[in-house]
Design an enzyme around this catalytic site. Structure first.
Site, PDB file in Angstrom:
ATOM      1  CG  ASP A 414      -2.002   0.999   1.189  1.00 57.49           C
ATOM      2  OD1 ASP A 414      -2.326   1.468   0.079  1.00 57.49           O
ATOM      3  OD2 ASP A 414      -2.543   1.348   2.258  1.00 57.49           O
ATOM      4  CD  GLU A 417      -0.263   5.423  -3.887  1.00 53.59           C
ATOM      5  OE1 GLU A 417       0.136   5.821  -2.785  1.00 53.59           O
ATOM      6  OE2 GLU A 417      -0.925   4.398  -4.059  1.00 53.59           O
ATOM      7  CG  ASP A 488      -8.151   4.704   0.372  1.00 53.50           C
ATOM      8  OD1 ASP A 488      -8.090   3.464   0.484  1.00 53.50           O
ATOM      9  OD2 ASP A 488      -7.276   5.475   0.818  1.00 53.50           O
TER      10      ASP A 488
HETATM   11  C1  GLC Z   1      -4.867   3.290   2.741  1.00 51.44           C
HETATM   12  C2  GLC Z   1      -5.361   2.080   1.945  1.00 51.44           C
HETATM   13  C3  GLC Z   1      -6.471   1.400   2.712  1.00 51.44           C
HETATM   14  C4  GLC Z   1      -5.948   0.997   4.076  1.00 51.44           C
HETATM   15  C5  GLC Z   1      -5.423   2.213   4.826  1.00 51.44           C
HETATM   16  C6  GLC Z   1      -4.754   1.846   6.132  1.00 51.44           C
HETATM   17  O1  GLC Z   1      -5.846   4.256   2.821  1.00 51.44           O
HETATM   18  O2  GLC Z   1      -5.775   2.453   0.672  1.00 51.44           O
HETATM   19  O3  GLC Z   1      -6.969   0.302   2.001  1.00 51.44           O
HETATM   20  O4  GLC Z   1      -6.949   0.388   4.808  1.00 51.44           O
HETATM   21  O5  GLC Z   1      -4.464   2.886   4.030  1.00 51.44           O
HETATM   22  O6  GLC Z   1      -3.675   1.037   5.921  1.00 51.44           O
END
Ligand code: GLC
Length: 822
Positions: A414, A417, A488
């Site tokens: 995650d 980017e 998200d």
């Molecule tokens: C980011 C991710 C989401 C995750 C959050 C906490 O917003 O896109 O899916 O739950 O981080 O890690």
């Protein structure tokens, strides 16, 4: 003659005097110029122009021609996306004073010399695509753009994770991987860069892949009626032009260039339960147990950032999770696999092992003066491993091994980017770019891809079985390592439908294993929306339910009994469909065809496919056509492309080539089966750790076209299939010969199914037909048409299919029900 000379010089003078100011000054847009030198070698042409531009045109394969242009000498050939070398092929290259021709068996590039411009033609001389004559390719500072003439009625699809409609005509897009929390349905850019699109016009289709990792811009006739264009804010113009008569083959060629997904572990096709975050351990176990108690099949539980100690990577919060290995073993015994989240940022904190070792190994991204770059994310100030260096990836691979020791099966990448609390990372941060030192400007868009590469390779080595990888950011070619979800999203109807288009677009762009947060990440869905979304989720490749930190619970039982029942029905159906789905994934590993497919792939030139009414319809594998609608409407319009369609649950037949208004129901997603489809299914299981019964149920839908289905099976977890341990069999249906047949089994794997049950839909009193060459007729005991769900043993012809015992054949007439629960 004299008079005319004078006339022309006066004219020239007056033109000169009347030139607008912009034309008298040095033009700030640098044009490509006229070709001044040509060198032909083998499959390649090297060109230079009187404006100092260097170019190279290569026949890469019969259907792919690569074009490179630069103001500099052409750089060493290096790409994070392209994994295929040029094929040795027959190419005919000729030239005269005005033009050059590069001709393969399937495609011709005609290059005009003055000015340098390119047009692509079919072998029979039809124009596919051409540079816009006045604009061709040009530079504004470092930014390079190629302009293509907009063709009559031209449409554009693809470009990966892009908001908006299926047809991108009239819109412009930017690629710059962005943390897009709670994005709007028109927001651009989002998390991932895939600079590949498909143009469609006049019964033709072509693909263009711009392999440039700088911020790139695509304009499909936005605020202009003259051109479509693509370009980047630095680097070379470097694009691959792909032509095939069928759109699907363009995706096959694109994924031959950028790679295909490896066979994922079978469990990752099962239902995945997530939230931000399940903790402590007792809560994780409660969720797992409830899924089992409520008989909601599931394979995955995901741990979000709260499993860590103060969000420090490669640590556990030991109060919440005292013994991760034991917990994961318990989960494993219950048939669950654990996926955990990793973010790239390593907290700057003395004494923290990953930080100290990262410093020691010197693997963090740096400013030009050698100081490590620091940005803020979950743990506060963090450094970021340089995944574009082998050293950085090797370090990460070592760290990731820890997870294997803790019984983890999946890694969710995650914030890659790179996300730094919505801030812009400085442009002067350096990236190794595998020995081609560059800045953030060129490195950013591949950071996520290289992170997943390191995670995949580390996990693959350490786990010694197929790992499951998920990412938010990526670049073209990411499918080689990871599944992708769309970040998200919001708990809104428009997001559910946008999500479908995002996944369809990713599919066209080479990424097959995709999903979205079912139920929405931000906000709380209404009961109706949740119910509709979870049904749709069962028909998406990566099926996970996830929600944000401050939202209502989103497990399938959180919306009341009725919704639990709906969720269970559709998750059950998903599990019964696993043989079909696994085979569809296999197909994708071989041809690049996505599991979730916009109708534009098979019905490219049917205009209604692109209309705003029907653009969300898609295929799940090749058999199911799904029509998604907002939860708030009771009626929906559907388009049936030509052919014959069976409503999945009732067997009602619809003729193709028509639009129809459907009455929608809360509990039944509109799903239709394409005529002649072959759909293998299994008995219901609660997770892929459980064996289904040894009967494979094969549904065949009567139709007017011949069809084949490649049935594929392997152990679902090891790499032995790469050494031939798989079971593959072509199942064919030929309505003309009235035959259903099973080809020879290939591979050394022993199928888990010994018996076959054939379920024939819409065969009416089909007369005589054949099963693997053996004749049967309705009058014999082999086939019976007594009622829609009659069952019997085909005595006398008990083993027409080598390797299987044919248990029973069930004929359903046109109104035969396809029950959700049997
Ligand atoms: C980011 C991710 C989401 C995750 C959050 C906490 O917003 O896109 O899916 O739950 O981080 O890690």
């Amino acid at each position: 003659m004299i008079r005319s000379l004078k006339y022309y010089s006066v004219l020239a003078l007056s033109v000169c005097l009347s030139l607008p100011a912009w034309a008298q000054q040095e033009n700030p847009v640098k044009k490509v110029g006229n070709i001044s030198d040509v060198q032909i070698s083998d499959q390649k042409v090297l060109l230079s122009t009187d404006n100092g531009i260097n170019a190279e045109i290569t026949a890469y394969s019969p259907s792919v021609i690569r074009v490179r242009m630069s103001e500099q000498p052409l750089a060493e050939d290096f790409s994070y996306a392209v994994v295929a070398a040029p094929q040795q092929i027959k190419v005919n290259i000729t030239q005269n004073d005005q033009q050059l021709s590069i001709q393969t068996d399937s495609l011709q590039a005609r290059v005009q010399k003055n000015p340098f411009s390119i047009a692509f033609y079919t072998p029979d001389g039809r124009l596919i695509n051409q540079d816009e004559q006045g604009l061709t390719t040009s530079w504004i500072g470092e930014e390079v753009t190629t302009y293509k003439k907009m063709q009559e009625g031209e449409r554009f699809i693809g470009l990966g994770e892009k908001t908006g409609g299926l047809d991108r005509r009239g819109n412009a897009y930017t690629n710059w991987n962005t943390d897009a929390f709670g994005y709007s349905t028109g927001q651009d850019p989002l998390y991932t860069t895939i600079p590949f699109f498909i143009g469609i016009h006049s019964g033709l289709n072509y693909g263009i892949f711009l392999d440039n990792t700088y911020r790139s811009n695509f304009n499909f006739g936005a605020s202009n009626n003259r051109f479509s264009s693509f370009g980047a804010e630095g680097g070379e113009m470097d694009y691959y032009f792909i032509y095939h008569t069928k759109l699907a083959d363009i995706i096959t060629s694109y994924t031959a260039l950028t790679g295909r997904m490896p066979m994922p572990p079978l469990w990752s096709l099962g239902y995945q339960q997530n939230r931000y975050s399940y903790y402590p351990e007792t809560e994780v176990m409660r969720i797992a147990q409830t899924l089992r108690e409520k008989k909601i099949p599931a394979d995955g539980i995901t741990l979000d950032i709260h499993y860590m100690d103060a969000y420090k990577l490669f640590t556990w919060n030991t109060e919440r999770f005292p013994d991760p290995l034991q917990m994961n073993k318990k989960l494993e015994d219950m048939g669950f696999k654990t996926t955990i989240i990793v973010d790239p940022g390593i907290k700057v904190e003395e004494g923290y092992a990953a930080y100290e070792s990262g410093l020691k190994e010197d693997i963090f991204l740096k400013y030009p003066d050698g100081q490590n770059y620091a940005g803020q994310v979950w743990p506060g100030w963090t450094h970021f491993p340089d995944f574009t260096s082998e050293k950085g990836r090797a370090w990460w691979r070592e760290q990731v091994k820890l997870f294997a020791d803790q019984g983890i099966d999946g890694i969710w990448n995650d914030m890659n980017e790179i996300a730094t609390w919505g801030q812009t990372m400085p442009g002067n941060v350096l990236f190794d770019y595998d020995g081609h030192l560059t800045t953030h400007k060129e490195g950013r868009n591949v950071y996520g891809l290289q992170m997943t590469r390191a995670s995949y390779n580390g996990a693959r080595e350490a786990m010694n079985k197929r790992p499951f990888l998920l990412t938010r950011a990526g670049y073209a070619g990411m499918q080689r390592y990871t599944a992708k979800w769309t970040g998200d999203n919001r708990s809104e109807d428009s997001h559910m439908l946008l999500g479908i288009r995002l996944l369809n677009s990713l599919g066209v762009s080479g990424v097959s294993f995709t999903g979205m947060d079912i139920g929405g990440f931000t906000g709380n869905p209404s009961v109706g929306l949740y119910a509709r979304w979870i049904q749709l989720g069962a028909f998406t490749p990566y099926f996970r339910n996830h929600t944000g930190v401050n939202t209502k619970s989103s497990e399938p039982w959180a919306y009341g009994e009725e919704v639990t029942e709906i969720a269970r029905n559709f998750i059950n159906l998903r599990y019964r469909l696993l043989p079909y789905l696994y085979s569809s994934f296999y197909e994708s590993t071989q041809t690049g065809q996505p599991v979730m497919r916009t109708l534009a792939i098979d019905y490219t030139h049917e205009p209604l496919v692109y209309s705003s009414d029907y653009q969300n319809q898609y295929f799940f594998g090749e058999a199911f056509m799904v029509a998604p609608f907002e939860s708030t409407t009771s009626f929906g319009k559907i388009y049936f492309p030509k052919g014959k369609w069976y409503e999945l649950f009732t067997g009602t037949v619809e003729q193709g080539g028509q639009e129809k208004i459907l009455q929608l129901s809360y509990n039944r997603l509109p799903v239709y089966v394409k005529e002649s489809s072959i759909i293998p299914m299994q008995s219901l299981i609660q997770s892929t750790a459980e064996m289904p019964t040894d009967t494979l149920i094969i549904h065949v839908y009567q139709g007017s076209v011949a069809n084949q289905f490649v049935y594929y099976e392997d152990d679902g977890e090891s790499f032995d299939h790469e050494k031939g341990e798989f079971y593959k069999r072509v199942i064919s249906y030929d309505p003309r010969k009235k035959a259903i047949s099973f080809g020879e089994a290939e591979g050394s794997f022993k199928s888990k199914f010994n018996h076959i049950k054939l379920v024939l839909h819409g065969f009416g009193d089909g007369g005589r037909w054949r099963l693997n060459g053996k004749s049967a007729s309705p009058k014999s005991s082999f086939v019976s048409f007594i009622d829609p769900i009659s069952r019997f043993d085909p005595q006398g012809v008990s083993n027409p299919i080598e390797g299987y015992n044919v248990k029973s054949i069930v004929i359903r007439n046109e109104n035969g029900r396809f029950s959700l629960t049997y």
